[in-house]
Design a protein around this motif. Sequence first.
Motif, PDB file in Angstrom:
ATOM      1  N   LEU C  77     -50.436 -59.089  13.777  1.00 58.01           N
ATOM      2  CA  LEU C  77     -51.660 -59.416  13.053  1.00 58.01           C
ATOM      3  C   LEU C  77     -52.536 -60.425  13.784  1.00 58.01           C
ATOM      4  O   LEU C  77     -53.752 -60.364  13.717  1.00 58.01           O
ATOM      5  N   ALA C 213     -53.595 -60.062   0.286  1.00 56.98           N
ATOM      6  CA  ALA C 213     -54.621 -59.573   1.211  1.00 56.98           C
ATOM      7  C   ALA C 213     -54.850 -58.074   1.044  1.00 56.98           C
ATOM      8  O   ALA C 213     -54.537 -57.288   1.934  1.00 56.98           O
ATOM      9  N   THR C 215     -57.511 -56.119   1.113  1.00 58.07           N
ATOM     10  CA  THR C 215     -58.362 -55.403   2.070  1.00 58.07           C
ATOM     11  C   THR C 215     -57.607 -55.172   3.372  1.00 58.07           C
ATOM     12  O   THR C 215     -57.769 -54.132   4.015  1.00 58.07           O
ATOM     13  N   SER C 216     -56.801 -56.126   3.776  1.00 58.33           N
ATOM     14  CA  SER C 216     -56.046 -55.953   5.013  1.00 58.33           C
ATOM     15  C   SER C 216     -54.965 -54.894   4.855  1.00 58.33           C
ATOM     16  O   SER C 216     -54.717 -54.108   5.769  1.00 58.33           O
ATOM     17  N   ALA C 219     -56.628 -51.576   5.299  1.00 55.77           N
ATOM     18  CA  ALA C 219     -56.906 -51.226   6.691  1.00 55.77           C
ATOM     19  C   ALA C 219     -55.622 -50.798   7.390  1.00 55.77           C
ATOM     20  O   ALA C 219     -55.595 -49.826   8.155  1.00 55.77           O
ATOM     21  N   ALA C 220     -54.554 -51.535   7.123  1.00 56.92           N
ATOM     22  CA  ALA C 220     -53.286 -51.233   7.779  1.00 56.92           C
ATOM     23  C   ALA C 220     -52.742 -49.882   7.340  1.00 56.92           C
ATOM     24  O   ALA C 220     -52.259 -49.087   8.156  1.00 56.92           O
ATOM     25  N   HIS C 249     -48.697 -58.396   6.047  1.00 60.51           N
ATOM     26  CA  HIS C 249     -49.034 -57.009   5.775  1.00 60.51           C
ATOM     27  C   HIS C 249     -49.099 -56.246   7.078  1.00 60.51           C
ATOM     28  O   HIS C 249     -49.340 -56.888   8.120  1.00 60.51           O
ATOM     29  N   THR C 516     -60.131 -53.385  -3.537  1.00 62.30           N
ATOM     30  CA  THR C 516     -61.023 -52.857  -2.500  1.00 62.30           C
ATOM     31  C   THR C 516     -62.060 -51.904  -3.081  1.00 62.30           C
ATOM     32  O   THR C 516     -63.060 -51.606  -2.430  1.00 62.30           O
ATOM     33  N   VAL C 523     -60.896 -61.326   3.769  1.00 61.56           N
ATOM     34  CA  VAL C 523     -59.827 -61.733   4.674  1.00 61.56           C
ATOM     35  C   VAL C 523     -58.553 -61.967   3.869  1.00 61.56           C
ATOM     36  O   VAL C 523     -57.522 -61.380   4.134  1.00 61.56           O
ATOM     37  N   GLY C 524     -58.612 -62.809   2.846  1.00 52.91           N
ATOM     38  CA  GLY C 524     -57.437 -62.983   1.995  1.00 52.91           C
ATOM     39  C   GLY C 524     -57.298 -64.400   1.449  1.00 52.91           C
ATOM     40  O   GLY C 524     -58.036 -65.303   1.832  1.00 52.91           O
TER      41      GLY C 524
END
Lengths: 295, 162, 790
Positions: C77, C213, C215-216, C219-220, C249, C516, C523-524
């Motif tokens: 990350l 987190a 949103t992260s 994405a992941a 994450h 989301t 970001v978180g």
Amino acid sequence: MKPSPFVYHRPTTLDQALEILAEVGADGKVLAGGQSLIPLMSMRLAAPAHLVDINHVDGLDRVETERDGVRVGATARHAAVERNPAAFAAVPLLRQALVHVAHPTIRNRGTTVGSLAHADPSGEMTAVLALLGGTVTLAGRGSERTVGAADFFQGPLESAVRPDEVAVEAFFPAPDGRTGSAWAEVSRRHGDYAVCGVGALVTLDDDLRVTASVVGLISVGPTPVVVDVSDALAGQPHDTADVVAAGALVRAAVDPEPDIHATAEYRRHLAGALTERALRDAARAAGASVDGGDA
Amino acid sequence: MTEGHQVALTVNGVPRAAHVPARRLLSDFLRHDLGLTGTHVGCEHGVCGACTVLVDGRPVRSCLLFAVSVDGASVTTVEGCCEPDGSLGPVQQAFWDCHGLQCGFCTPGFVTTITAYLEENPEPTEDEAREAIAGNLCRCTGYQNIVASVLRAADLRRGVGA
Amino acid sequence: MGEPVARREDPRLLSGQGRFLDDLGHGALAVAFVRSPHAHAKVVDIDVTGALDVDGLVAIYTYDDLAGPLAEPLPQLIPHPTLTHSRTPYALARDEVNHVGEAVVMVVAADRYLAEDACDRIRVDYDVLPPVVGIEAARAASRLVHDDVPGNIAATMVQENGDAAAAIGVAPHVLELDFAVERSASTPLEGRGVYARWDAADASLRVYSSTQASTSVRAALAAKLGLPPNRVEVVAPDVGGGFGVKIVHPWPEEVLVSWAAITLDREVKWVEDRREHFIASAHERGQAHRVRVGFDDDGRLHGLEVTFWHDNGAYTPYGIVVPIVTATQLLGPYKPGGYRVEFQSLYTNTVQVTPYRGAGRPQGCFVMERVMDAIAAELGLDRADVRERNFIRPDEMPYDHGLIFQDGRPLIYDSGDYPAGLQKLKKLVGWDEFESYRAQARAEGRRVGIGIACYVEGTGVGPYEGGWVKVETDGSVLVATGLTTQGQGHQTAFAQVAADILGVPLERVTVITGDTRRFGYAVGTFASRAMVMSGNAIAAAARTVREKALRIAGESLEADPRDLEIVGGVVQVRGVPTASIPLSTVAVLSNPLRYAFDAESARATQFAMPADPDKPPVADGDSPGLEATGFYSPPRATFANGMHAAVVETDPETAEIRILRYCVVHDCGTLVNPRIVEGQVHGGVAQGVGGALYERMAYDSDGQLLNASFMDFLMPYSTEVPTIETDHLETPSPLNPLGIKGAGEAGVIPGMAVLASAISDAEGFTVTRMPISPSELFHLRRSHEEGTSR
């Protein structure tokens, strides 16, 4: 963390329970309070194929105070024993120790006899039974036997209860004469297993001099350790008795194991320090009592 | 395998029943078989207290009970600590007034424990209040405001400072 | 803003109506894992045949079932040039396992009971290898965790400002000191959990995860599952605490549960149990430090050299943020003279190490504060005075330490009044009166001591957060931000910010976080940044909405927007309350629709101005609706600070340690909700007490975690946490419009330091490793009596 499957039995009489246990033998386990057994089952460290739930067997939940002691039935909750005024009057040590057993919520369900049968070397009530010279009555199909504390606790988590037996009752004798009791314990957090725990009895004569004294310890050996310290204190006035000498006797008598919470040496040190404290408190209680055994 | 057992309880005053395996823990029975998700599971070994419910009025760890074992009993969960009209009961109101919760996960176990405690000890001192909640873990609040909540709940129950 | 408003989220949570992860997805399939029982082993064979006839079994997966990105290691990350040997796990072990608890097989079944039954019957053959456990073993490197990582070194990093060695070389006094902190963990009351729903017809995935987190995670997951990001939604439901562990994450479980949902076309849910949390999530705090410090007769620092070793566990998915934070935040509120810090981040065959509240600061604070005490002891000076002499002064702000912080930006303190804070603390705890208290206690045979510790905390690290604010046509206000909530009262505090700026009643504002679907860029929640970042972003969005509302209202009322105010959700001409228009109506007017659907629209027509036929209904650069999005992206972190003092009593016989008083003075700038901030401090202090006196991950030499349960990993109950007395300062941050600094980690940072200071003061010898138990104190006493030093 979910238990493995088991066959559930819910007898309503003791005979039914014993009948089932006789059949399933080592594949069966008695369920009373469950506060020790169920976590083991959830962690799958124990996986009995049969569970015999005795919570619905009539007559096993009595707490009876007699002239010479307190009789506690198999399904009597710690809380019931703790709150029983007659029991407290007859054997104050019961409540003095019980308030250290886990937390009130656990005590609402856990049973005193169950904790004896579980025989955890850190279980307060094991030392109480041993110190008082109490007994446990074991019932099997068509049989019954009474085992003294010294023979009852056989090793860590090992008691004399056979797979086909139910521990139906424990008897805690009331100490003779002018005897005071006390419990002293060090645990890491409030309600945790004791790093070391000491129950003490001090008996005085009419001149308030010590005639006898004995201590029982948990968490310093595979089973509760009972040490007669009468020799160290005999004949001394109760308020100046040489508890330090008694502490030294006790330190020499215990052989604790280390674990992640405490070293063996520290436990041994506590055995002595807590013995001194418990003896002082028990002697004071004996001195304050009007006629025998009251705090 | 294991047979199922019919378990019937009174939960929050309402008769409820379900057919479950013997090994179904009371915590899971309440949450999944009865859909009462207010009771939370934090450890499943009886230490954290988040699963505490009242069985026949007494606080017990629902993760250390099999549902079958308490067939026939009367159970109160955090949902049952509300007033009949659904508004907050005194313990819950006290927590709200005192900021006694942050994430809210441990809170149901405190609410039931304190509800039962105040029945027996309606006027605790601060030390007694701290002792009363000493068997429940909270990671968020540092317990300061939970102790305050016990005292405030005692006041609210007595009709003081509503 | 500024009011201790009661929390909007509480009634729901109090009445059992929370929606935590396991409260969702009642019909979902359940997941359990076969996890490695060994700390280090090759996986030789997996035999699942015994599990195949378990009732309710749905599927069993191993690494061999994974393909494409799923079969690659989980992402790094936070890369860093000095992190030369980053290693991350595979979602399921490929051919080796590197800690007890690593996931090897995933089982999907009708419920968790059955899934565990199936797991029990799966036989995994391991070739057990000797593990590396503890910093010493990692340094010695006679065995390696990863074959291709020499010396077990993931990273080596040096930062320096000035010439520490030279300064120490000529300093009047020099001390060499060793310190150590043992590993602990976040341990929120709710463990991790993932619930995934796949809509095959729509080819879209929705995942609920107990995460910090969302949103992260989205994405992941999109990357790992080969889905377009706009077909993946991630929602953080009610989350029962995070404290850092839920920032990692994607967890293997997040990836695998989502993939199983797609593969099986069924809802799938995994809820972590407590043992899993101990052996499969993350820990933190384990470090060993060696310090050389040069100082003068007044106790002023001339030079400070710190070398430390950081145990990062088996993998480094979160990079080396924690040791970087230690290295930089160790400086606290002081001017070190020359400073050089070097660390090695080392692999061990234990659970991975990622941030836990404080994120490396508690270790750094512990070291620096022990150094301060050591200097005071060496010179016979008052410990508070020594600290005061080394403080950065308010008029020296902004103060540039010449180092790079965890966000890659210069370590520059923007504001803070440390001397004022110290005065408040000394007064609160009665620092100057303590000796008479000690004398009195001594006369009673009691042993007491007082400790002090100061810290500085970089908060509100970027890169950004965003906020969206919308006034609906019924006058209610919606606020959304992408970061998440785990009990910090965001539904209330963010509402306060918006309500304040918009002039609407607080009850009309609803806040959504961590979803989301509602806000896509974030970001978180970590590093004490939520209020700084999202608070300011929401404020920016609210200001934009306010400006627009006043402009539109001004047109309707034929008034200058500068003469308008908004009170109770109504826009009015200042001093002329009859010239007014409700915000709800302004919202209708802002959207020139053809069709009117409701009463609000009907009412609005009376305010509508005749449209200018030569102008478009929606002007260039404008948009319909009374809503706006704002972002906040600061050039660097803003620095909060605080200092704690504690009075302890130690039992001369049993060595038990009791905290008699615990005092906190903290400064996090402007307070949006003082009660929520204080609650955060309380929780942090309790974790500080835990880390000082109770919490320690006990690994044996085989890499077995001996206390993987709440029975033996000792988190404090109410009886272990003292009454916390707080006072505070507010030196507003000059870096953001609201003047806010973060407060989320403040309470925990100096816990070990202040209690070590107090215990040392009580005992007369110094405590250099934490946590400390009565047993350890007993042995320390023995060794000091016998004259052997540690």
